[in-house]
Design a protein around this motif. Sequence first.
Motif, PDB file in Angstrom:
ATOM      1  N   GLU A 200       0.817  -1.216   0.000  1.00 48.06           N
ATOM      2  CA  GLU A 200       0.000   0.000   0.000  1.00 48.06           C
ATOM      3  C   GLU A 200       0.851   1.266   0.000  1.00 48.06           C
ATOM      4  O   GLU A 200       0.496   2.271  -0.625  1.00 48.06           O
ATOM      5  N   ILE A 201       1.977   1.213   0.711  1.00 57.84           N
ATOM      6  CA  ILE A 201       2.820   2.390   0.924  1.00 57.84           C
ATOM      7  C   ILE A 201       4.074   2.292   0.078  1.00 57.84           C
ATOM      8  O   ILE A 201       4.693   1.228  -0.028  1.00 57.84           O
ATOM      9  N   ASP A 202       4.465   3.399  -0.503  1.00 61.84           N
ATOM     10  CA  ASP A 202       5.707   3.479  -1.261  1.00 61.84           C
ATOM     11  C   ASP A 202       6.794   4.002  -0.330  1.00 61.84           C
ATOM     12  O   ASP A 202       6.763   5.162   0.080  1.00 61.84           O
ATOM     13  N   ALA A 203       7.748   3.160   0.021  1.00 60.80           N
ATOM     14  CA  ALA A 203       8.803   3.534   0.964  1.00 60.80           C
ATOM     15  C   ALA A 203      10.173   3.224   0.380  1.00 60.80           C
ATOM     16  O   ALA A 203      10.342   2.263  -0.379  1.00 60.80           O
ATOM     17  N   THR A 204      11.157   4.026   0.761  1.00 64.40           N
ATOM     18  CA  THR A 204      12.533   3.775   0.339  1.00 64.40           C
ATOM     19  C   THR A 204      13.149   2.700   1.225  1.00 64.40           C
ATOM     20  O   THR A 204      12.594   2.322   2.261  1.00 64.40           O
ATOM     21  N   ASP A 205      14.342   2.229   0.828  1.00 60.44           N
ATOM     22  CA  ASP A 205      15.011   1.213   1.650  1.00 60.44           C
ATOM     23  C   ASP A 205      15.564   1.787   2.943  1.00 60.44           C
ATOM     24  O   ASP A 205      16.096   1.059   3.778  1.00 60.44           O
ATOM     25  N   LEU A 206      15.408   3.100   3.136  1.00 61.43           N
ATOM     26  CA  LEU A 206      15.725   3.726   4.425  1.00 61.43           C
ATOM     27  C   LEU A 206      14.533   3.693   5.368  1.00 61.43           C
ATOM     28  O   LEU A 206      14.620   4.088   6.522  1.00 61.43           O
ATOM     29  N   GLY A 216      -2.458   0.977  -3.594  1.00 60.22           N
ATOM     30  CA  GLY A 216      -2.783   1.362  -2.225  1.00 60.22           C
ATOM     31  C   GLY A 216      -3.892   2.388  -2.161  1.00 60.22           C
ATOM     32  O   GLY A 216      -4.768   2.338  -1.289  1.00 60.22           O
ATOM     33  N   GLN A 217      -3.872   3.338  -3.093  1.00 65.72           N
ATOM     34  CA  GLN A 217      -4.911   4.367  -3.119  1.00 65.72           C
ATOM     35  C   GLN A 217      -6.247   3.817  -3.604  1.00 65.72           C
ATOM     36  O   GLN A 217      -7.303   4.220  -3.118  1.00 65.72           O
ATOM     37  N   LEU A 218      -6.207   2.907  -4.568  1.00 65.73           N
ATOM     38  CA  LEU A 218      -7.445   2.396  -5.153  1.00 65.73           C
ATOM     39  C   LEU A 218      -8.086   1.280  -4.323  1.00 65.73           C
ATOM     40  O   LEU A 218      -9.315   1.152  -4.289  1.00 65.73           O
ATOM     41  N   GLY A 220      -6.352  -0.150  -0.966  1.00 71.53           N
ATOM     42  CA  GLY A 220      -6.038  -0.064   0.460  1.00 71.53           C
ATOM     43  C   GLY A 220      -5.545  -1.391   1.004  1.00 71.53           C
ATOM     44  O   GLY A 220      -5.790  -2.460   0.438  1.00 71.53           O
ATOM     45  N   HIS A 221      -4.846  -1.320   2.150  1.00 72.48           N
ATOM     46  CA  HIS A 221      -4.192  -2.530   2.671  1.00 72.48           C
ATOM     47  C   HIS A 221      -5.163  -3.578   3.172  1.00 72.48           C
ATOM     48  O   HIS A 221      -4.831  -4.765   3.220  1.00 72.48           O
ATOM     49  N   ILE A 222      -6.378  -3.184   3.535  1.00 66.49           N
ATOM     50  CA  ILE A 222      -7.346  -4.171   4.010  1.00 66.49           C
ATOM     51  C   ILE A 222      -7.781  -5.093   2.880  1.00 66.49           C
ATOM     52  O   ILE A 222      -7.718  -6.328   3.007  1.00 66.49           O
ATOM     53  N   ILE A 223      -8.224  -4.520   1.765  1.00 67.54           N
ATOM     54  CA  ILE A 223      -8.636  -5.333   0.626  1.00 67.54           C
ATOM     55  C   ILE A 223      -7.449  -6.115   0.061  1.00 67.54           C
ATOM     56  O   ILE A 223      -7.555  -7.303  -0.269  1.00 67.54           O
ATOM     57  N   MET A 224      -6.306  -5.452  -0.029  1.00 71.89           N
ATOM     58  CA  MET A 224      -5.108  -6.128  -0.523  1.00 71.89           C
ATOM     59  C   MET A 224      -4.720  -7.291   0.403  1.00 71.89           C
ATOM     60  O   MET A 224      -4.272  -8.346  -0.052  1.00 71.89           O
ATOM     61  N   GLY A 225      -4.926  -7.093   1.697  1.00 77.94           N
ATOM     62  CA  GLY A 225      -4.585  -8.122   2.671  1.00 77.94           C
ATOM     63  C   GLY A 225      -5.454  -9.363   2.558  1.00 77.94           C
ATOM     64  O   GLY A 225      -4.952 -10.494   2.607  1.00 77.94           O
ATOM     65  N   ILE A 226      -6.762  -9.168   2.396  1.00 80.10           N
ATOM     66  CA  ILE A 226      -7.637 -10.354   2.300  1.00 80.10           C
ATOM     67  C   ILE A 226      -7.431 -11.074   0.971  1.00 80.10           C
ATOM     68  O   ILE A 226      -7.542 -12.306   0.900  1.00 80.10           O
TER      69      ILE A 226
END
Length: 317
Positions: A200-206, A216-218, A220-226
């Motif tokens: 869902e989140i775009d994060a760097t390796d830092l 993630g925007q369309l 979300g982590h809940i739907i992606m998770g199930i």
Amino acid sequence: MKKTIIEFNNGDNIENFFLVKQASVRRSNNNKKYMDFTLMDKSGEINAKLWDITEKDELQYINNTLIKVRGSVSIWQGKLQLKINKIRLYIESDNIDIKDYVQTAPEESIDMFNCISSYIEKMKNQDIKKLTNRILSDNKDKLMFYPAATKNHHSIAGGLLYHTKTMLLLGEQVCNIYTFLNRDLLYAGVILHDMSKIQEIDATDLGVASEYTTEGQLLGHIIMGIKNIDRVAREEGIDAEISMLLQHMVLSHHYEPEFGSPKKPQIPEGEILHMLDIIDARMYDMNKALSNTKEMEFSEKIWSLDNRKIYKYTDGI
């Protein structure tokens, strides 16, 4: 004055390096362009403004760049803000390590990962154990640095692991009191409930996150998770009821439709999962706010707590 963000006070003149977590170009009420920043160092974050910008400023002062800033601290709408008077990019001769400007979890990532794995080892149901271990293992590399949010609770490098570990420790004690709870389901729900924040989140390796992915925007982590639980369950031949129960826990852990959960928990372990999530998030945000607050004073307003101010009582009470 070389102060870290946590040490800033109204009226301070500041000269230091910061990491740009977020940068955007905006217009004032009189249509004048300026740059709005969220700057960070190892101690915290602060909003900053750069006025009279050029096209070059817009192009070079972007997310995840290291900058040197000279400016002054003031209060705007109850919060500290930095007005940038002079700014430049980091150069090699500055001889600093960018990692020193990133907030990190208070424990080593591998130690937190091993702790979480130990809870999977305790599971008696082999299907729950197999599914949870597969998803944890699939995400191990990114878990080593991923935050749990772009802002608010656990938005730090390793924050997702830290959030999961503290919830497991709390959940274990709850199970000691409410002995009818299914430990395997609860532990698995804790481990899996936010796992898809990695997608869902775009994060760097830092471990710095400034925005959300398209998916993630369309979704979300809940739907992606199930969806992920369903896929892995089918691949591993997991019992259909177990897959359904774990999907339900992830689906309902935000509790309210406006927060992304179309269903409220309908099993006890789901209810407890939601409560653990709320407790851990709020305690994190309260502790963070109090760490920046002097004794016998109130913190800044905390957005995630309905803009409440938290009072810091005298140490030793």
